[in-house]
Design an enzyme around this catalytic site. Structure first.
Site, mmCIF file in Angstrom:
data_model
loop_
_atom_site.group_PDB
_atom_site.id
_atom_site.type_symbol
_atom_site.label_atom_id
_atom_site.label_comp_id
_atom_site.label_asym_id
_atom_site.label_seq_id
_atom_site.Cartn_x
_atom_site.Cartn_y
_atom_site.Cartn_z
ATOM 1 N N GLU A 459 0.851 -1.175 0.000
ATOM 2 C CA GLU A 459 0.000 0.000 0.000
ATOM 3 C C GLU A 459 0.897 1.238 0.000
ATOM 4 O O GLU A 459 1.201 1.770 -1.039
ATOM 5 C CB GLU A 459 -0.960 -0.045 1.199
ATOM 6 C CG GLU A 459 -2.172 0.848 0.962
ATOM 7 C CD GLU A 459 -3.422 0.363 1.661
ATOM 8 O OE1 GLU A 459 -3.479 -0.758 2.169
ATOM 9 O OE2 GLU A 459 -4.389 1.149 1.709
ATOM 10 N N GLU A 735 -2.570 0.739 13.373
ATOM 11 C CA GLU A 735 -3.699 1.140 12.524
ATOM 12 C C GLU A 735 -5.032 1.007 13.273
ATOM 13 O O GLU A 735 -5.912 1.846 13.144
ATOM 14 C CB GLU A 735 -3.726 0.252 11.273
ATOM 15 C CG GLU A 735 -4.856 0.558 10.314
ATOM 16 C CD GLU A 735 -4.706 -0.190 9.002
ATOM 17 O OE1 GLU A 735 -3.997 -1.214 8.973
ATOM 18 O OE2 GLU A 735 -5.290 0.257 8.001
HETATM 19 C C1 RAM Z 1 -6.614 1.855 4.219
HETATM 20 C C2 RAM Z 1 -5.465 2.777 4.397
HETATM 21 C C3 RAM Z 1 -5.751 4.111 4.990
HETATM 22 C C4 RAM Z 1 -7.179 4.506 4.986
HETATM 23 C C5 RAM Z 1 -7.950 3.818 3.895
HETATM 24 C C6 RAM Z 1 -9.390 4.219 3.854
HETATM 25 O O1 RAM Z 1 -6.366 1.025 3.126
HETATM 26 O O2 RAM Z 1 -4.432 2.123 5.060
HETATM 27 O O3 RAM Z 1 -5.239 4.268 6.289
HETATM 28 O O4 RAM Z 1 -7.238 5.886 4.840
HETATM 29 O O5 RAM Z 1 -7.843 2.450 4.024
#
Ligand code: RAM
Length: 900
Positions: A459, A735
């Site tokens: 990502e 996260e």
């Molecule tokens: C995930 C990302 C990010 C977020 C989006 C919507 O894939 O890691 O943190 O903003 O989703």
């Protein structure tokens, strides 16, 4: 003593390769006096260090000491300009000239590029990864005269490394950095006078795929910008006799062997160190007809090595694997030393955490291999580091290494954009300090040329929402102005024709995310307004508002055009309070009504934009958007409150953003703040907010009389809380609040990063409320110093290097007294709030008397301390807080306090 110091041109000390035609100059004033205000300044700019050939001489009565645009004779390409500054302060006291500093222009016009893009006819393919192998090319040239100076301008389609006579040119990594190459490609400028040799010289470069054509995103997308990697280089050699020569990339360059068999941002690198038979091979080089019209000079600080970490240990896991522990989740790569047999293969596989059983774990990294393979040359000791890749990791699984290899054979090399660290924050509480550490490392790991969501899985993209949420915190820790300024230009380039801002910038998803249900979303797209506004506030940079003005306006107009009601945004996909805990277990979406969130952001951004229009003197826009703002607010109140004044979304985040964005009617304010506290109580004094609620929850609590609740949330150590992660040994931000669950298991492998800065957005609140440092006028021309006390803290030290100089605040509780030291930079003022003053009437009397009698020193606690106030200090008392304004200088306040 009066000295002009820390001269900067476009935020940098003596930069070279500037292509702005009005570069801006800033300086700081050093003096041992208090209350120093600049009244006049003089700038001289010349083409020589003796200032004989002056091209700009400006003397004016002005307090401005930051971002003064050059307005002299037109600047010439490649020319070095010297500048110096003097100031007059207070009653005509005059400084000497500052030291002489300089900036050097780059190639101002793209037509000056005579070089050609060169590439290989057929780039080799690495079959394992289906990736193009990097290639190397070189040019030999001879020098017959004395060289005065040599400067190289260089870039690539892909990423490059450049060498002159075997020495690496510059200290930058992953150049030319990541911009949307369809619109903008940065070139770098290096002075190489010291690397040039008399007579025979060799210039060589290696070019890899990088962001240009390497893997990007989780769908194995490749070749986002093109399928041919190429080099573009133009070197100017200036001789002592006044002549000059240009060496440029063209058909005369030759291909040479390259030991890198594969190098990819996500996947890592394969390097075969064995010597190839021929030094040079049949040239396969071609000229690529790629335009040079969107070449621009480097805009932000390039990626550089920031620090090097010694690993903690190498250990054997229950599964029997050998794992290196860096002791810190980091982004960069591992450099290692090895003595191996010729052809011996060693492999490093990078992961962030160990699983419950203590085994190496990398499932959350998804399809990014993060694997580095090195094939030994068999020479004595070999030292190796990968070239065109970086990894996000704490643990490294080692394969093929000698059994007795030591941790000292490995070094963790931390890479990120070379932003200047400007903030510091420390308290008496170790866990809070660890949280600050984790926030800072979240920033280090994710400010790699673009503000990314995470640095490890497939990502690593410039998610706009994450960037927006974290921007204010980022601006405390490091000077993030050039970094955001560059990224925001890409944001404007990537904005769709209707003004929609993509989810990620540079936009590699191009409508593919969310399967076309939505192309943008509130809170993410609002980065278009919130980020420039934040940069303006923190660094007083008006240019960024001018630069982004149309982009912001287009974004707001886009929202206005959605749905049937122009004052609501109640259509389309809304990610809203992403990852909040108030919905069913495992849901990515929070429970807060997405349209409440989108309309709240619509109001917030429109209010900011109206303000910006006013600052820039665009009064028609100001009127229009201010009116729009009022109408959105009204529509929000009508739509999202019931008759009793409750928000229709019964979530913490709904209360938080309504309060923070000023969308609560005065009469309901108390009620909504109370409701928030009740919702927190319902969770047994815990938060359950996601990406959008978390940054502001502590702010609205402390702004609405619930300081104690804000501190409670901060000091919680059980799930969910910031310190829960700390207790679990985190060294960066996770996260999810439950990336590691209470039972030790992980959140789903599909999306679980351990280095995601979003929840680190509480960092701004910590600086602003615990440290007490905040901005009152853009760029901290006026600051606000108002620390809030907690019974859990006995001291705090915070500091921030602003454009004007360092603000520092430290406070300590010693028995029944508070001792507070404050430093306010010259040419600024501050509004100071002393908290929890016990004998408020006595203190008030002292201060007023001192003020009326124009006394310079007042004694707040009968001889225990002294302070100094002689400005118009706007005295105010609220509760047991006392606040007033002061000029620059160092102050000490010591007084009896009311225990909390
Ligand atoms: C995930 C990302 C990010 C977020 C989006 C919507 O894939 O890691 O943190 O903003 O989703």
């Amino acid at each position: 003593m009066l000295v002009v110091k820390n001269l900067k041109c476009e935020y940098l000390e003596n930069p070279i390769g500037i292509d702005k035609i009005n570069p801006r100059l800033s300086w700081q004033i050093i003096s041992d006096k208090r209350n120093v205000k600049q009244q006049q300044f003089q700038i001289q700019v010349a083409t020589d260090e003796e200032f004989k050939n002056i091209v700009w001489n400006m003397h004016t009565f002005s307090e401005k000491s930051i971002h003064i645009p050059y307005e002299g004779a037109p600047l010439e390409s490649r020319m070095r300009y010297f500048y110096r500054v003097k100031v007059w302060i207070n009653k005509e006291e005059e400084s000497d000239w500052s030291n002489t500093c300089f900036w050097e222009m780059g190639l101002i016009n793209t037509s000056e590029w005579k070089a050609e893009w060169i590439s290989l006819k057929d780039q080799k393919i690495n079959e394992d990864f289906k990736a193009r192998a990097p290639f190397s090319c070189f040019k030999n040239f001879t020098i017959n005269k004395d060289v005065k100076k040599a400067v190289v301008y260089v870039t690539s389609l892909g990423v490059y490394e450049l060498y002159l006579n075997g020495k690496r040119v510059g200290e930058d990594y992953l150049t030319p950095g990541w911009t949307d190459y369809n619109y903008r490609i940065q070139y770098q400028t290096y002075e190489v006078s010291d690397l040039i040799k008399a007579k025979d010289n060799k210039l060589n470069a290696t070019i890899g795929e990088g962001w240009y054509s390497g893997y990007l995103g989780w769908t194995k997308r490749k070749d986002t910008y093109g399928s041919k990697n190429a080099l573009l280089l133009q070197m100017y050699i200036y001789y002592e006799d006044g002549t000059s020569e240009v060496i440029a990339s063209d058909e005369s360059w030759k291909e040479e062997n390259c030991n890198i068999l594969m190098s990819d941002i996500y996947n890592g690198e394969i390097y075969d160190a064995r010597e190839k038979e021929e030094a040079s091979i049949d040239s396969n080089l071609i000229i690529v007809p790629y335009p040079k019209t969107h070449l621009i000079a480097q805009e932000n600080e390039p990626i550089r090595i920031q620090e090097e970490i010694e690993p903690l240990s190498i250990f054997k896991t229950p599964k029997g694997e050998f794992v290196l522990d860096m002791g810190q989740n980091m982004a960069g790569f591992v450099r290692f030393k090895i003595r191996g047999e010729k052809g011996q293969k060693v492999t490093l596989i990078h992961g962030e955490v160990l699983d419950k059983e203590g085994n190496f774990y990398r499932d959350n990294i998804r399809d990014a291999a993060q694997k580095v393979t090195y094939i030994c040359s068999g020479n004595e000791e070999e030292i190796y580091e990968p070239h065109f890749t970086f990894q996000g990791f704490r643990y490294v699984k080692l394969e093929g290494f000698p059994k007795d290899i030591k941790p000292s054979n490995f070094t963790g090399v931390v890479l990120h954009s070379d932003m200047k660290p400007i903030g510091s924050f420390e308290t008496s509480d170790k866990k809070i300090n660890q949280l600050q550490h984790n926030i800072l490392w979240g920033q280090k790991g994710n400010f790699i040329d673009v503000p990314t969501d995470c640095p490890q899985r497939d990502e690593r993209l410039g998610w706009t929402g994450d960037a927006q949420i974290f921007a204010r915190t980022a601006c405390f820790n490091m000077n993030a102005a050039p970094f955001f300024s560059k990224w925001l230009k890409d944001l404007s380039c990537n904005q769709m024709s209707d003004g929609a801002v993509p989810f990620v910038v540079p936009d590699i998803l191009k409508g593919t995310f969310a399967d076309g249900i939505g192309l943008t979303t509130a809170g993410w797209g609002d980065a278009a307004v919130i980020c420039p506004w934040t940069i303006y506030q923190c660094y007083g940079d008006e240019n960024i508002l001018i630069q982004q003005y149309d982009s912001m306006k287009n974004w707001i107009n886009y929202i206005r055009n959605q749905g049937n009601d122009e004052y609501l945004w109640d259509t389309g996909l809304q990610l809203a309070d992403w990852l909040a805990l108030d919905n069913e277990e495992g849901s990515f979406f929070g429970a807060t009504d997405g349209y409440l969130v989108s309309t709240a952001y619509y109001a917030y951004s429109t209010g900011i934009f109206a303000n910006i229009a006013k600052i820039l003197g665009k009064f028609d826009d100001y009127k229009l958007y201010n009116q729009l703002y009022a109408s959105i607010k009204e529509a929000y109140i009508n739509r999202f409150y019931d008759n009793e004044g409750n928000l229709t979304s019964e979530t913490q985040t709904a209360q938080v953003i309504s309060l923070y964005f000023d969308l609560v009617p005065e009469k309901y304010k108390e009620r909504i703040a109370k409701r928030l506290v009740e919702l927190i109580e319902k969770k047994n004094m815990h938060l359950d907010t996601g990406f959008l609620g978390t940054p502001y929850i502590c702010h609205v609590l402390s702004d609405n009389g619930y300081e104690d609740v804000a501190y409670k949330l901060l000091f919680n150590t059980d799930y969910p809380s910031w310190l829960y992660q700390v207790e679990r040994g985190a060294t960066t931000m996770w996260e999810h609040w439950d990336s590691i669950k209470v039972d030790g298991s992980f959140w789903d492998i599909g999306m679980n990063s351990f280095n995601h800065y979003s929840y680190g957005s509480v960092g701004a609140w910590m600086y602003q409320n615990i440290g007490g440092i905040d901005m009152a006028e853009a760029g901290y021309k006026k600051s606000q110093i108002a620390p809030k006390l907690s019974e859990k803290l006995s001291y705090t030290k915070a500091a921030l290097d602003t454009m004007y100089g360092k603000i520092s605040v430290s406070w300590e509780i010693i028995e029944d007294k508070i001792n507070m030291n404050v430093v306010i930079p010259h040419n600024t003022t501050s509004r100071i709030t002393l908290p929890k003053v016990k004998n408020i009437e006595k203190i008030k009397k002292y201060i007023i008397e001192a003020y009326n009698e124009k006394r310079l020193h007042i004694d707040l606690t009968n001889g225990l301390s002294e302070t100094y106030i002689d400005t118009d200090f706007g005295f105010e008392i609220f509760g047991d807080n006392i606040s007033f304004e002061i000029g620059s200088g160092s102050y000490n306040f010591s007084y009896e306090y009311t225990p909390i």
